[in-house]
Design an enzyme around this catalytic site. Structure first.
Site, PDB file in Angstrom:
ATOM      1  N   ARG A 153      59.130   5.250 131.332  1.00  0.00           N
ATOM      2  CA  ARG A 153      57.927   4.744 130.689  1.00  0.00           C
ATOM      3  C   ARG A 153      56.719   5.063 131.571  1.00  0.00           C
ATOM      4  NH1 ARG A 153      61.906   0.658 130.527  1.00  0.00           N
ATOM      5  NH2 ARG A 153      62.578   0.074 128.416  1.00  0.00           N
ATOM      6  N   LYS A 177      61.543  -2.915 132.863  1.00  0.00           N
ATOM      7  CA  LYS A 177      61.185  -4.187 132.243  1.00  0.00           C
ATOM      8  C   LYS A 177      62.068  -5.303 132.777  1.00  0.00           C
ATOM      9  CE  LYS A 177      59.317  -2.591 127.807  1.00  0.00           C
ATOM     10  NZ  LYS A 177      59.475  -2.660 126.333  1.00  0.00           N
ATOM     11  N   HIS A 248      54.699   8.245 125.804  1.00  0.00           N
ATOM     12  CA  HIS A 248      55.877   7.728 125.101  1.00  0.00           C
ATOM     13  C   HIS A 248      56.517   8.820 124.249  1.00  0.00           C
ATOM     14  CE1 HIS A 248      58.195   4.122 124.566  1.00  0.00           C
ATOM     15  NE2 HIS A 248      58.225   4.279 123.257  1.00  0.00           N
ATOM     16  N   ARG A 251      58.775  10.655 126.428  1.00  0.00           N
ATOM     17  CA  ARG A 251      60.001   9.854 126.587  1.00  0.00           C
ATOM     18  C   ARG A 251      60.911  10.050 125.372  1.00  0.00           C
ATOM     19  NH1 ARG A 251      62.132   5.043 128.941  1.00  0.00           N
ATOM     20  NH2 ARG A 251      62.685   3.372 127.496  1.00  0.00           N
ATOM     21  N   HIS A 274      67.113   0.844 128.497  1.00  0.00           N
ATOM     22  CA  HIS A 274      67.137  -0.063 127.350  1.00  0.00           C
ATOM     23  C   HIS A 274      68.133  -1.189 127.596  1.00  0.00           C
ATOM     24  CE1 HIS A 274      65.625   3.281 124.422  1.00  0.00           C
ATOM     25  NE2 HIS A 274      64.625   2.621 124.978  1.00  0.00           N
ATOM     26  N   TYR A 283      67.095   7.195 118.551  1.00  0.00           N
ATOM     27  CA  TYR A 283      66.999   8.600 118.944  1.00  0.00           C
ATOM     28  C   TYR A 283      68.139   9.440 118.401  1.00  0.00           C
ATOM     29  CZ  TYR A 283      63.753   6.646 122.335  1.00  0.00           C
ATOM     30  OH  TYR A 283      62.706   5.977 122.929  1.00  0.00           O
TER      31      TYR A 283
END
Length: 306
Positions: A153, A177, A248, A251, A274, A283
């Site tokens: 990211r 995250k 993004h 990505r 993730h 994806y």
């Protein structure tokens, strides 16, 4: 509008403290949830509600129906439903609600639009034809190579320090995250671009305030995500013949090309950071020709007759 009572205001504030201290949500999520809930209690006040214990499923459904009537997207409605359910669960645990009305709310299905991604040829054209002259050119190439080469990211990229990159092992340590750390493989082109930046670019921009930051802005401070987004947009525009997209989008491209190259979904999940495999599954769109090739190679009855 009817003024919101102190009791409702304090309930939202207490929930905000809970999100910060106990759930460690991102600043963006915190702002979004509190904005949603302030709107909810404002609506509740207009209907005569003065205490958190008066929030019931009828009121919550009426508020969400109003959001739908106002044209809110499915993604926004899903987030606001999630905010309300977390809020009422918190109130119930605090003893401010006898029952949790949020349990009776359905969750709107979010629309999953396929992300825009470069083709492999477009990615190669972008990175192979960029002007990498001077400190800024070296930095910008390293930024784009690392974004595409690792799928990180943009916030993660800007948070990297110099010693996060292990050139010998070709890996980069990323803080994602929720404070989750992961190690991501880095290809040779990205390693080479970052090494060129560190050798001939970064020293020209470095100042006392640079600290250990891997990427620097023009004034020597840590590169900001807004600046990184502008770099991506400007460099794509310069190259031309490549669809304009954000970091993004790079990505998305990295994830798509990994899967097209045969990577399994679980590995891509780890690389992207993730928390849920469901997020990675967006994806998995691939071309019909790719599906034919996979079927031909993997299925016992997939081989074509000579």
């Amino acid at each position: 509008m009817t003024p919101v009572t102190l009791a409702l205001e304090e309930a939202v504030s207490d929930f905000g403290r809970h999100l910060r201290a106990e759930r460690d949500v991102s600043p963006h999520t915190l702002r979004a949830y509190l904005g949603d809930l302030n709107d909810l209690v404002g609506y509740a006040a207009d209907t005569g509600v003065t205490e958190p214990g008066e929030l019931d499923v009828s009121l919550l459904r009426a508020w969400l129906a109003r959001q739908h009537a106002l044209g809110r997207s499915r993604a926004t409605l899903a987030r606001r439903t999630a905010a309300v359910r977390a809020f009422t669960r918190h109130l119930h645990r605090r003893g401010l609600l006898d029952d949790d009305p949020g349990l009776l709310l359905g969750t709107p299905k979010r629309q999953r639009d396929l992300p825009t991604a470069l083709t492999q040829e477009e990615a190669a054209r972008l990175l192979d034809t960029m002007d990498a002259q001077g400190p800024l050119g070296l930095r910008d190439l390293a930024v784009l190579e690392l974004l595409y080469g690792t799928g990180v990211r943009v916030s993660e990229l800007c948070g990297l320090d110099v010693d996060d990159l292990d050139t010998g092992r070709r890996t980069v340590r990323v803080l994602g995250k929720g404070g989750r750390e992961r190690t991501v493989p880095v290809g040779e082109p990205a390693v080479r671009a970052v090494q060129d930046w560190l050798r001939a670019g970064r020293p020209a921009l470095s100042t006392e305030k640079s600290g250990p930051a891997l990427f620097l802005g023009v004034r020597g401070g840590r590169l900001h995500p807004t600046s990184a987004r502008r770099i991506v947009h400007d460099r794509i525009t310069e190259v031309g013949e490549v669809p304009d997209l954000s970091p993004h989008g790079l990505r998305h491209s990295a994830a798509t090309h990994l899967l097209e190259g045969g990577a399994d979904l679980r590995s891509v999940q780890e690389i992207l950071g993730h928390a849920s495999l469901q997020t990675t599954q967006i994806y998995t769109h691939v071309s019909p020709e790719r599906l034919k090739n996979v079927h031909r190679q993997a299925h016992p009855r997939g081989a074509q007759p000579d």
